[in-house]
Structures are given as structure tokens and as C-alpha cells.
Design an enzyme around this catalytic site. Structure first.
Site, PDB file in Angstrom:
ATOM      1  CG  ASP A 211      -0.410  -0.406   2.493  1.00 47.60           C
ATOM      2  OD1 ASP A 211       0.829  -0.377   2.630  1.00 47.60           O
ATOM      3  OD2 ASP A 211      -1.190  -0.759   3.405  1.00 47.60           O
TER       4      ASP A 211
ATOM      5  CG  ASN B 269      -9.539   0.331  10.693  1.00 43.95           C
ATOM      6  OD1 ASN B 269      -8.616  -0.477  10.531  1.00 43.95           O
ATOM      7  ND2 ASN B 269      -9.849   1.254   9.812  1.00 43.95           N
TER       8      ASN B 269
HETATM    9  C1  F6R Z   1       0.972  -1.014   6.410  1.00 44.87           C
HETATM   10  C2  F6R Z   1      -0.373  -1.577   6.382  1.00 44.87           C
HETATM   11  C3  F6R Z   1      -1.271  -1.526   7.564  1.00 44.87           C
HETATM   12  C4  F6R Z   1      -0.598  -1.927   8.869  1.00 44.87           C
HETATM   13  C5  F6R Z   1      -1.585  -1.866  10.037  1.00 44.87           C
HETATM   14  C6  F6R Z   1      -0.912  -2.149  11.368  1.00 44.87           C
HETATM   15  O1  F6R Z   1       1.615  -1.205   5.136  1.00 44.87           O
HETATM   16  O2  F6R Z   1      -0.770  -2.060   5.388  1.00 44.87           O
HETATM   17  O3  F6R Z   1      -2.368  -2.378   7.313  1.00 44.87           O
HETATM   18  O4  F6R Z   1      -0.081  -3.211   8.737  1.00 44.87           O
HETATM   19  O5  F6R Z   1      -2.168  -0.603  10.095  1.00 44.87           O
HETATM   20  O6  F6R Z   1       0.047  -1.158  11.614  1.00 44.87           O
HETATM   21  P1  F6R Z   1       1.030  -1.283  12.858  1.00 44.87           P
HETATM   22  O7  F6R Z   1       1.837  -2.489  12.624  1.00 44.87           O
HETATM   23  O8  F6R Z   1       1.868  -0.028  12.813  1.00 44.87           O
HETATM   24  O9  F6R Z   1       0.187  -1.384  14.069  1.00 44.87           O
END
Ligand code: F6R
Length: 248
Positions: free
Chosen positions: A74, A142
Site C-alpha cells: 500500500d 479498525n
Molecule cells: C501497512 C499496512 C497496515 C498496517 C496496520 C498495522 O503497510 O498495510 O495495514 O499493517 O495498520 O500497523 P502497525 O503495525 O503499525 O500497528
């Protein structure tokens, strides 16, 4: 009719350090299996320890990455290529450079021009070259996977999305404040991710307790996009630390 899906394998580990080592073991075994491998590495904080562990193995000659190709999961929209906040830059610092994966083996998501048209082409090209072998994913509080924000259905394609207030709030910790978080993004679609031969979902910390339980034990549906891992085509491993699993 029998359920054709294999339940995710949930592995609970003591803490984030254990999670990093266990995840690195799994990634290494996939990378060292025969033939080229296409990997999707999430950014975000959760996999940083895993990537550091993989980088250490690579540095001491214990991990061969020469047959690894990477597909970006992403990216924010509306940023200059050299902006400090690009997720490509994050992936470069944590995965591409430490693991010596050169530009020719990286598929970068489109961010300019007709992005949705280019995303459809991106999905076609990815399918034509055999799809994803391993998707290393994190879990949004979420329930998002990548930036497949709720509601996202299991058939959703790679596309542009508006980030939800939840995600903008959660991403504020990366960049210094909510005002510094872009509001639009591009993400691999759930359909593309759920077609991966293997998904490794990493979950760490008490802030993920409610959502990991909801994703794995609640109803499967578009309000919790991560719940669709229970209908993934390939094998799914959820590595979760005790803080996230027990919620203390
Ligand atoms: C990042 C992504 C997001 C994160 C998710 C968790 O490329 O795609 O889906 O994996 O928001 O983020 P963290 O690991 O920072 O809690």
C-alpha cells in the site's frame, strides 16, 4: 457442503521479540523453498522486528534473498516521490535495502495519473506472473488489511481508497500528528491478498486485542476486513503475542 477453507493457524508467542523470531523463521523457510518467491511486506510498526531479524540473518549469510521479488502492499497518495512519509521509503529502509533486493525485483504501486486504471493493470500483471507466494500483513485496530478499510469486501480489487479517521488517527504516530497523515491511499485489494499461497498475519500489543479476537472469532464480513483471512485460498498463520491475545 464441506467448508473448503483451512482454518488459520494461530500461534501465540510470549512477546514482540519472540514474534519477530518466529515470523523470521517462517519467512526464511518460504524464501528457502525451491524457486522464486513473490513476497508482499507490510509496513507499519508490527513487522519492523521481523525485518530486522531477517536483515541480521541476511548479513551473516544465513538468508539468501536472490530469488525474492517484492510487491508493494500500500501507499499514500498525494506525496512527492522523495517525501519522508512514503510507504515505499519505509519499505526500502526496512526490507529492500537491508535484504539487498534491487529495483528490478520490486513492483511498486501506481500513484500518478489514472491510478485506478493502473491498479487494474497491476492486478492483471501480478496474476499473470503467478500471484503472491507470501503476504506478510499487519492488523489495523479498525480491522483493515493493507489499506482495505472497513467496509471492504473479499472481492475488492487493488484500488484507491479514502483512509478512515481511525486509520488517520493510528498513523499519526508514524509522522508526528494527524495533520501529517495523507487522507487517500492505494492498496492491494483483498481479492489479491486472499489469493496468496500463504498469509502471515502479525499482531502485537494490547491495543490489538479486541480486533484480533473479533477478526478470528467474530462473524466474517466486510466490517472487519481481516476476518476474511478465514476464507483465504492458501494457508494462513496468525502470529500473535500474549499482550494482543490476552489483552492485559
Ligand atoms: C501497512 C499496512 C497496515 C498496517 C496496520 C498495522 O503497510 O498495510 O495495514 O499493517 O495498520 O500497523 P502497525 O503495525 O503499525 O500497528
Amino acid at each position: 457442503m464441506a467448508d473448503p477453507h483451512v482454518e488459520p493457524q494461530v500461534q501465540v508467542v510470549d512477546d514482540a521479540a519472540w514474534l519477530a523470531r518466529a515470523a523470521a523463521d517462517l519467512v526464511s523457510s518460504v524464501v528457502h523453498a525451491d524457486g522464486p518467491v513473490t513476497v508482499v511486506p507490510a509496513t507499519g510498526e508490527t513487522p519492523v522486528g521481523t525485518y530486522a531479524e531477517l536483515a541480521a540473518r541476511h548479513a551473516r549469510g544465513a538468508l539468501d534473498t536472490t530469488r525474492v521479488s517484492v510487491v508493494q502492499l500500500d501507499e499514500y497518495l498525494g506525496l512527492a516521490a522523495d517525501d519522508r512519509r512514503t510507504l515505499f521509503g519505509w519499505m526500502d529502509r526496512t526490507v529492500l535495502t537491508p535484504l539487498a533486493i534491487d529495483d528490478g525485483r520490486v513492483a511498486r504501486l501506481p500513484t500518478d495519473g489514472d491510478v485506478d486504471g493502473a491498479c487494474a493493470e497491476f492486478d492483471r500483471a501480478l496474476a499473470a506472473r503467478g500471484g503472491i507466494d507470501l503476504a506478510i500483513l499487519g492488523l489495523g485496530t479498525n480491522g483493515h488489511l493493507g489499506f482495505n478499510e472497513p467496509p471492504s469486501d473479499a472481492a475488492s480489487a487493488t484500488r484507491t481508497v479514502e483512509l478512515t479517521p481511525d486509520t488517520i488517527g493510528a498513523n499519526a504516530r508514524y509522522w508526528g500528528g494527524e495533520d501529517d497523515v495523507p487522507t487517500r491511499a492505494v492498496t492491494l485489494g483483498l481479492r489479491t491478498l486472499l489469493d496468496a499461497r500463504r498469509i502471515l498475519l502479525l499482531v502485537s500489543g494490547a491495543s490489538k486485542h479486541a480486533i484480533v479476537r473479533r477478526a478470528l472469532e467474530g462473524p466474517v464480513g466486510e466490517d472487519v476486513p481481516a476476518s476474511f483471512v478465514r476464507e483465504a485460498r492458501g494457508s494462513v498463520t496468525v502470529l500473535v503475542d500474549r499482550a494482543a491475545w490476552e489483552g492485559e
